[in-house]
Enzyme design. Structure first.
Site, mmCIF file in Angstrom:
data_model
loop_
_atom_site.group_PDB
_atom_site.id
_atom_site.type_symbol
_atom_site.label_atom_id
_atom_site.label_comp_id
_atom_site.label_asym_id
_atom_site.label_seq_id
_atom_site.Cartn_x
_atom_site.Cartn_y
_atom_site.Cartn_z
ATOM 1 N N LYS A 32 0.833 -1.196 0.000
ATOM 2 C CA LYS A 32 0.000 0.000 0.000
ATOM 3 C C LYS A 32 0.873 1.254 0.000
ATOM 4 C CE LYS A 32 -3.830 -1.962 2.724
ATOM 5 N NZ LYS A 32 -4.940 -1.668 1.811
ATOM 6 N N ARG A 46 -10.604 -11.400 1.641
ATOM 7 C CA ARG A 46 -11.419 -12.485 1.088
ATOM 8 C C ARG A 46 -10.685 -13.823 1.164
ATOM 9 N NH1 ARG A 46 -11.636 -9.163 -4.389
ATOM 10 N NH2 ARG A 46 -11.408 -7.573 -2.779
#
Length: 497
Positions: free
Chosen positions: A278, A352
């Site tokens: 990130k 996920r």
């Protein structure tokens, strides 16, 4: 702090502060009108003087009102009748609590007569008063060297008619449980990632087990998860020195053998993005990537305190997503507990990956319903902002039940579609699926990914990326969706009972 329900003559109530409601054009609530009569029209005189107009969340603190035993009277504006809704109700409560905190009183009595909202359910009116007042008293100082001054407010009383006492007592007990659950979720979210690790979450779950007799906790370590085939979950924590954990909390308040309702929380205690790193700006806020797990802890605590006659399972998939020589790489293919294979194209779509194995694990409980909660996608913030959680489900009835619970709890969600057409965005040339579906409909394709592991039961997904924490000056965890989840379980327990 003690919450209590009281009855009695408003003129004789002994307190440091009595809160009553006033509206525009000199209108007084029933309690305010009674106080005005006891003071020979003193409150009406104040209103006529124009010091307060009665607009929503306006306040005026009066001292030594004649005819009243209370040392202070706080006039609280409730606005015009058409303006009264839960949003403005909460604004008014926040304003009143701001005065209470700044004044430093030890005892306050709220006498609001249920006139602040268009919600005619008296139980919910009173419960929200307890919830929202209690949440205004939340303070985080766990990691500060100088602790906050002790809370001066020691007693919070609500005046109601004697015939409504039983209902009010239940609202108070439930509201207090939700306040406590929300505070637990906020505490966990606000802790720094060097303290709140997957192991720390496991330890907190064991502490809950020791506190509540009806709760049983099981912790699965990495070896046990590997034996079960949870290679997708394990792939996320490979780059970290912190071992991943699967935390399972079973609350047995219902009939033995009755199908439980399962809550599954994403517990990424820090998310660097892994190899798909990130940007550095605001990366500190990625400690909040475990707020889905925090909401499961909070809801389980609330259910235990309420002693709901229902069976509930809380599952937390806890891992830390870090870059290292051991970390998963874009292009890696892993096998899930279900046997399906996943091509990892972006290691920053890790939520996920831990949830899919936890959702497969949830199936062993033969659940009545499964709800997963996760700070899953930035796309949900683009779609819904910071007001509502995103909701997707494979069962329309379950979706509607959650939407209604959100409205009842003042913790709203909004349903997005989960059509088969979106599934095609997850097609992979090398595995059964890939873990990202591109920029279009990012929140929906993330839910589509999860739906491939939930075909055997009723399932819903709550994307709380936009509501789990605040940034800027008021940075901190919000405790959502503890109220929504607890309301959903309250409704289910009422139905089953």
């Amino acid at each position: 702090m003690d919450f209590e329900i009281i009855n009695g003559d408003i003129a004789a109530l002994e307190t440091e502060c009595l809160v009553v409601a006033v509206a525009p054009e000199g209108q007084l609530s029933p309690a305010a009108s009674a106080a005005d009569s006891a003071s020979n029209g003193y409150l009406q005189e104040i209103l006529a003087g124009g010091d307060i107009s009665g607009k929503t969340a306006q306040t005026l603190l009066l001292h030594k009102v004649p005819g009243l035993t209370a040392r202070r009277v706080l006039l609280l504006g409730v606005g015009k009748e058409e303006e009264r809704n839960n949003r403005n109700y909460r604004k008014a409560i926040t304003a009143a609590m701001g005065v209470v905190k700044s004044t430093g009183i030890s005892h306050v009595i709220f006498a609001l007569d249920g006139v602040l909202t268009d919600d005619t359910d008296q139980y919910r009116q009173l419960r929200h008063l307890v919830e929202w007042s209690g949440q205004e008293l939340y303070l985080y100082d766990e990691t500060k060297s100088k602790k906050a001054d002790p809370l001066k407010l020691e007693k919070f009383s609500i005046l109601c008619a004697e015939e409504d006492t039983d209902l009010a007592e239940q609202a108070l007990l439930d509201g207090t449980a939700i306040v406590n659950g929300t505070s637990i979720a906020r505490d966990l979210g606000n802790l720094p990632p060097n303290i709140c690790t997957p192991t720390y979450l496991a330890e907190r779950a064991l502490e809950l087990e020791a506190e509540f007799e009806a709760l049983t906790t099981t912790i699965l370590d990495e070896d046990e998860m590997a034996e079960l085939g949870m290679h997708c979950l394990l792939s996320v924590g490979k780059g970290s020195e912190q071992p991943s954990k699967l935390v399972v909390m079973q609350y047995n308040g219902g009939v033995e053998g009755e199908a439980p309702h399962v809550l599954v929380g994403k517990g990424i205690t820090f998310d660097t993005g892994g190899i798909s790193l990130k940007p550095g700006d605001s990366m500190d806020e990625m400690k909040y990537d475990m707020c889905g797990a925090a909401s499961v802890f909070g809801a389980i605590n609330a259910v235990c305190e309420m002693a709901l006659p229902i069976n509930v399972v809380g599952i937390v998939a806890a891992a830390e997503n870090m870059p290292s020589g051991h970390a998963s790489k874009p292009g890696d293919i892993v096998t899930t507990m279900s046997g399906q294979t996943v091509e990892i194209l972006n290691t920053d779509a890790e939520g996920r990956l831990v949830l899919c194995d936890a959702l497969t694990y949830a199936g062993r409980f033969n659940p009545a319903s499964v709800v997963d909660i996760a700070t899953l996608t930035g796309a949900c913030i683009i779609a819904l902002g910071h007001q509502a959680s995103g909701l997707m489900s494979n069962d329309d009835q379950l979706a509607q039940q959650l939407l209604e619970a959100g409205v009842q709890a003042g913790d709203r969600a909004w349903q997005l579609p989960l059509w088969d057409e979106y599934q095609e965005q997850l097609d992979s040339n090398f595995a059964d699926m890939q873990n990202i579906g591109g920029r279009p409909a990012g929140s929906i394709t993330a839910a589509c990914f999860l739906s491939r592991f939930t075909k055997e039961y009723r399932w819903a997904h709550l994307d709380i990326a936009g509501v789990a924490w605040n940034s800027g000056k008021n940075k901190g965890a919000t405790g959502r969706c503890v109220p929504l989840l607890t309301q959903y379980l309250l409704n289910q327990s009422a139905t089953e009972e």
